[in-house]
Design a protein around this motif. Structure first.
Motif, PDB file in Angstrom:
ATOM      1  N   UNK A  44       0.809  -1.228   0.000  1.00  0.00           N
ATOM      2  CA  UNK A  44       0.000   0.000   0.000  1.00  0.00           C
ATOM      3  C   UNK A  44       0.839   1.273   0.000  1.00  0.00           C
ATOM      4  N   UNK A  45       2.047   1.218   0.596  1.00  0.00           N
ATOM      5  CA  UNK A  45       2.881   2.428   0.619  1.00  0.00           C
ATOM      6  C   UNK A  45       3.393   2.768  -0.775  1.00  0.00           C
ATOM      7  N   UNK A  46       3.651   1.724  -1.609  1.00  0.00           N
ATOM      8  CA  UNK A  46       4.054   1.996  -3.003  1.00  0.00           C
ATOM      9  C   UNK A  46       2.847   2.354  -3.850  1.00  0.00           C
ATOM     10  N   UNK A  47       1.738   1.652  -3.612  1.00  0.00           N
ATOM     11  CA  UNK A  47       0.509   1.888  -4.382  1.00  0.00           C
ATOM     12  C   UNK A  47       0.035   3.334  -4.242  1.00  0.00           C
ATOM     13  N   UNK A 104       1.378   6.152  -6.559  1.00  0.00           N
ATOM     14  CA  UNK A 104       1.030   6.319  -7.976  1.00  0.00           C
ATOM     15  C   UNK A 104      -0.469   6.282  -8.280  1.00  0.00           C
ATOM     16  N   UNK A 105      -1.306   5.846  -7.352  1.00  0.00           N
ATOM     17  CA  UNK A 105      -2.737   5.682  -7.657  1.00  0.00           C
ATOM     18  C   UNK A 105      -3.448   7.027  -7.854  1.00  0.00           C
ATOM     19  N   UNK A 106      -3.164   7.987  -7.026  1.00  0.00           N
ATOM     20  CA  UNK A 106      -3.849   9.273  -7.129  1.00  0.00           C
ATOM     21  C   UNK A 106      -3.073  10.261  -7.988  1.00  0.00           C
ATOM     22  N   UNK A 107      -3.780  11.239  -8.580  1.00  0.00           N
ATOM     23  CA  UNK A 107      -3.069  12.306  -9.289  1.00  0.00           C
ATOM     24  C   UNK A 107      -2.197  13.103  -8.312  1.00  0.00           C
ATOM     25  N   UNK A 131      -7.385   7.178 -20.239  1.00  0.00           N
ATOM     26  CA  UNK A 131      -6.110   6.597 -20.677  1.00  0.00           C
ATOM     27  C   UNK A 131      -4.943   7.500 -20.275  1.00  0.00           C
ATOM     28  N   UNK A 132      -5.166   8.819 -20.323  1.00  0.00           N
ATOM     29  CA  UNK A 132      -4.101   9.758 -19.928  1.00  0.00           C
ATOM     30  C   UNK A 132      -3.729   9.553 -18.468  1.00  0.00           C
ATOM     31  N   UNK A 133      -4.718   9.243 -17.654  1.00  0.00           N
ATOM     32  CA  UNK A 133      -4.449   8.962 -16.240  1.00  0.00           C
ATOM     33  C   UNK A 133      -3.519   7.766 -16.104  1.00  0.00           C
ATOM     34  N   UNK A 134      -3.738   6.723 -16.917  1.00  0.00           N
ATOM     35  CA  UNK A 134      -2.885   5.541 -16.845  1.00  0.00           C
ATOM     36  C   UNK A 134      -1.482   5.807 -17.386  1.00  0.00           C
ATOM     37  N   UNK A 135      -1.384   6.668 -18.393  1.00  0.00           N
ATOM     38  CA  UNK A 135      -0.047   7.059 -18.861  1.00  0.00           C
ATOM     39  C   UNK A 135       0.751   7.641 -17.706  1.00  0.00           C
ATOM     40  N   UNK A 136       0.109   8.533 -16.949  1.00  0.00           N
ATOM     41  CA  UNK A 136       0.807   9.180 -15.840  1.00  0.00           C
ATOM     42  C   UNK A 136       1.087   8.198 -14.706  1.00  0.00           C
ATOM     43  N   UNK A 163       4.075   6.160 -15.663  1.00  0.00           N
ATOM     44  CA  UNK A 163       5.319   6.933 -15.540  1.00  0.00           C
ATOM     45  C   UNK A 163       5.770   6.973 -14.083  1.00  0.00           C
ATOM     46  N   UNK A 164       4.803   7.101 -13.167  1.00  0.00           N
ATOM     47  CA  UNK A 164       5.162   7.136 -11.751  1.00  0.00           C
ATOM     48  C   UNK A 164       5.644   5.765 -11.277  1.00  0.00           C
ATOM     49  N   UNK A 165       4.986   4.695 -11.749  1.00  0.00           N
ATOM     50  CA  UNK A 165       5.447   3.339 -11.407  1.00  0.00           C
ATOM     51  C   UNK A 165       6.887   3.158 -11.890  1.00  0.00           C
TER      52      UNK A 165
END
Lengths: 160, 131
Positions: A35-38, A41-44, B97-102, B105-107
């Protein structure tokens, strides 16, 4: 960047997204399982996610909220329907009520995620299936927020 | 999930009408035909194995969902698609889809901290898997 393709089918209300990473599937799996990694990246960037519960197991429950720039909270939930570590996930995702529990009035969406080992690492495929346009509209709003605030600055910060 | 809706959002009633309208194959075909050029209801009716009245009903459902626009010209009723409505779902999916692109990139950035570098190829030029 690693994005290979994305494709939308407006009539079926599905979106397929494919990205490749140089890490092996077991490592990419961790960004979903931990969850700490999730929550990184999950939220904007302007609506970071906090997972208060996260069980990536069959029937496992996750609870999260995203916190906006004014401190407003947008709560959501997952139910993990199917899990085959580290190759496949089927998740139901929905909106929560202010108390953080699932809102039965709101439509849900399904995310099917597969992690395929390839020579260079992992190919991650997302198949998102919406049940109605209202749900898609609310979720797509996140993509727009992301576009406006520019995720690149945040990524640079992570890499620094 | 963010609960903000962006400008020009559909109301629930509009969404219901659009979904109902597009759930029928004949109505989807009428939208496709009238997207290419204006069609009279009688011209449309010749293309289907059904009565003029039945086609007229389908057109009325589409017009109610703002997927087509009806216009009387002389004795004819001309039907024209309103592509903006149909494209809205496509636009929404692209934003999603743009949300998944971002997110990807973060992953990638998170994995880079563990020494897994990004792929060298640029996403803007790689549209297909080259393997």
């Amino acid at each position: 960047m690693t994005v290979i393709s994305s494709a939308a089918d407006p009539q079926a209300l599905t979106m397929t997204f494919v990205a490749e990473f140089t890490a092996p599937p077991a490592r990419v799996w961790q960004v979903w399982e931990d969850p700490r990694q999730l929550e990184r990246w999950w939220g904007p960037p302007t609506w970071p996610a906090t997972f208060t519960r996260h069980e990536l197991t069959p029937s496992g429950q996750s609870r999260y909220h995203m916190t906006g720039p004014e401190g407003e909270k947008a709560p959501g939930w997952w139910t993990t329907l199917e899990v085959e570590e580290p190759t496949r996930l089927l998740i139901e995702d929905g909106f929560s009520q202010p108390d953080g529990e699932p809102d039965p009035e709101m439509p849900t969406m399904r995310l099917e995620v597969s992690f395929d080992a390839i020579d260079s690492g992992t190919r991650m495929t997302i198949l998102a299936r919406f049940t109605d346009l209202d749900q898609l509209e609310k979720v797509a709003a996140m993509g727009m927020i992301e576009g406006m605030t520019g995720a690149l600055g945040q990524i640079d910060a992570l890499l620094a | 999930m963010v609960v903000d809706t962006f400008p020009e959002a559909f109301t629930d009633a509009e969404i219901d009408r659009i979904f109902h309208a597009l759930a029928d194959a004949t109505r989807r075909d009428i939208v496709a035909r009238t997207m290419r050029s204006d069609q009279s209801v009688s011209a449309l009716a010749r293309g289907y194995d059904m009565s003029f009245a039945a086609v007229q009903k389908h057109v009325a459902v589409l017009a109610g969902a703002a997927l087509v626009h009806k216009e009387r010209r002389g004795r004819e009723q001309l039907v024209r698609a309103v592509p903006e409505t149909l494209h809205r779902a496509g636009v929404l999916l692209e934003r999603y889809a743009a949300l998944w692109h971002d997110r990807a990139a973060t992953i990638e950035a998170i994995l880079a901290e563990d020494g897994y570098p990004p792929h060298e190829a640029s996403s803007s030029t790689r549209r297909k898997d080259p393997r």
